[in-house]
Design an enzyme around this catalytic site. Structure first.
Site, short mmCIF file in Angstrom:
data_model
loop_
_atom_site.label_atom_id
_atom_site.label_comp_id
_atom_site.label_asym_id
_atom_site.label_seq_id
_atom_site.Cartn_x
_atom_site.Cartn_y
_atom_site.Cartn_z
N VAL A 24 0.86 -1.17 0.00
CA VAL A 24 0.00 0.00 0.00
C VAL A 24 0.90 1.23 0.00
O VAL A 24 1.84 1.32 0.79
CB VAL A 24 -0.92 0.04 1.24
CG1 VAL A 24 -1.81 1.28 1.21
CG2 VAL A 24 -1.75 -1.23 1.32
N CYS A 25 0.64 2.16 -0.91
CA CYS A 25 1.33 3.43 -0.93
C CYS A 25 2.85 3.20 -1.04
O CYS A 25 3.31 2.45 -1.89
CB CYS A 25 0.96 4.23 0.33
SG CYS A 25 1.41 5.97 0.31
N SER A 26 3.64 3.82 -0.18
CA SER A 26 5.09 3.69 -0.25
C SER A 26 5.59 2.34 0.27
O SER A 26 6.80 2.10 0.29
CB SER A 26 5.77 4.83 0.51
OG SER A 26 5.35 4.86 1.86
N THR A 42 3.20 3.36 -6.93
CA THR A 42 3.27 3.85 -5.56
C THR A 42 2.61 5.22 -5.53
O THR A 42 2.07 5.68 -6.55
CB THR A 42 4.73 3.91 -5.06
OG1 THR A 42 4.74 4.19 -3.67
CG2 THR A 42 5.55 4.95 -5.81
N ALA A 48 -1.52 2.64 -5.08
CA ALA A 48 -1.12 4.04 -4.97
C ALA A 48 -1.31 4.53 -3.54
O ALA A 48 -1.28 3.75 -2.59
CB ALA A 48 -1.92 4.86 -5.97
#
Length: 318
Positions: A112-114, A132, A165
């Site tokens: 998830v995300c970074s 990302t 993202a």
């Protein structure tokens, strides 16, 4: 679903983004509730894991976690959260080694995300497509050139590896995992319970026209009106009158605030709305009429100009 429930572990660390953990966790918890309510057996055993028994998120909330040293492998699904502490996690040999070990036998692995940085540091994204958070894409591309970074999608699946993202995209990702396991009906029931979209408006892109245009805050009310009036005449004089300005002054101020001409902004919003309709199985003609293009050909030209794909091909693909 197999019995016992599938073990879903969300890996976190100090200074993680709270919603990266809580969002997917709640999706799986709600999937359990809805699936059991429909007569099935509990499908998931979700757990939060970390190096320590407690971590502090960037929101200031501490989370209790199961130390991963005592986690029994294999897992069904491993999800790596992101957040400001991800760089330190990438530099921690024991965390990276655990990700590598757990991922080796897991049915699927996600971020998830970074959290994508952690998967990349573990070598799991080499040669794969990944995404990302938009704000970290330049840094990610510089640090991991061997990964085929695509900054656009909300989430990407490449084989058994999924990446998503920023922040709330973890909910979109988790809903997609539930849909893969339990079917669309259950995933939709979860989305309704959480009051979120199963497929969010704007399509599968983390860059929406409406969000981008919000940076021109002076015209937020105008943009909200445009979004509900796409079938109407949205020519420059109409927009200027709505904004209470002369056409010339409106055009100049609008471009200064948003970086776009009013005509291009309207076109982008119409294309975005049409994408959403096509994803929901509307015909090209229906989308063209509803979104104010006037004709299929006009919509085709806009799609080709902005997306480099025609509407029919977009509908078939998405």
């Amino acid at each position: 679903m197999p019995n016992p429930p599938r073990r879903v572990a969300i890996l976190t660390f100090d200074r993680a983004q709270l919603l990266d953990v809580a969002g997917p966790l709640q999706v799986f918890a709600t999937a359990n509730e809805r699936y059991v309510a429909a007569g099935g057996e509990t499908p998931y055993a979700p757990v939060v894991i970390a190096r320590e028994a407690s971590i502090l998120t960037t929101a200031g909330l501490a989370l209790a976690a199961t130390p991963f040293a005592g986690v029994e492998l294999p897992l069904d699904t491993l999800i790596c959260a992101g957040g400001r502490g991800v760089d330190a996690a990438c530099e921690a040999p024991d965390i990276v080694a655990f990700v590598q070990e757990a991922a080796a036998d897991a049915r699927r692995v996600a971020s998830v995300c970074s959290g994508a940085f952690l998967l990349a540091a573990a070598g799991l994204l080499d040669g794969r497509r990944a995404v990302t958070h938009w704000d970290h894409c330049a840094d990610f591309a510089r640090r991991y050139p061997q990964v085929r970074l695509d900054p656009e999608p909300i989430f990407i699946r490449d084989g058994r590896i999924w990446t998503s993202a920023g922040v709330t995209a973890g909910i979109d990702l988790a809903l997609a995992l539930v849909e893969e396991d339990l079917g669309r009906a259950t995933a939709l029931a979860v989305a309704r319970q959480l009051v979120v979209f199963l497929k969010r408006p704007g399509g599968q892109s983390q860059f929406s026209a409406a969000l981008a245009l919000q940076e021109g805050g002076r015209f937020d009310a105008l943009h909200a009106w445009i979004a509900g009036a796409l079938r109407q005449d949205l020519s420059l004089p109409v927009l200027a009158d709505r904004a209470g300005m002369s056409p010339r002054s409106f055009s100049r101020h609008y471009r200064e605030m948003t970086g776009e001409t009013p005509a291009r902004a309207v076109e982008r919003m119409r294309v975005e709305a049409a994408k959403r309709m096509l994803e929901e199985r509307a015909s090209v003609a229906q989308a063209a009429r509803a979104c104010g293009f006037g004709s299929d050909e006009t919509m085709r030209r806009s799609f080709t100009r902005l997306l480099n794909i025609n509407p029919q091909a977009y509908r078939e693909r998405f």
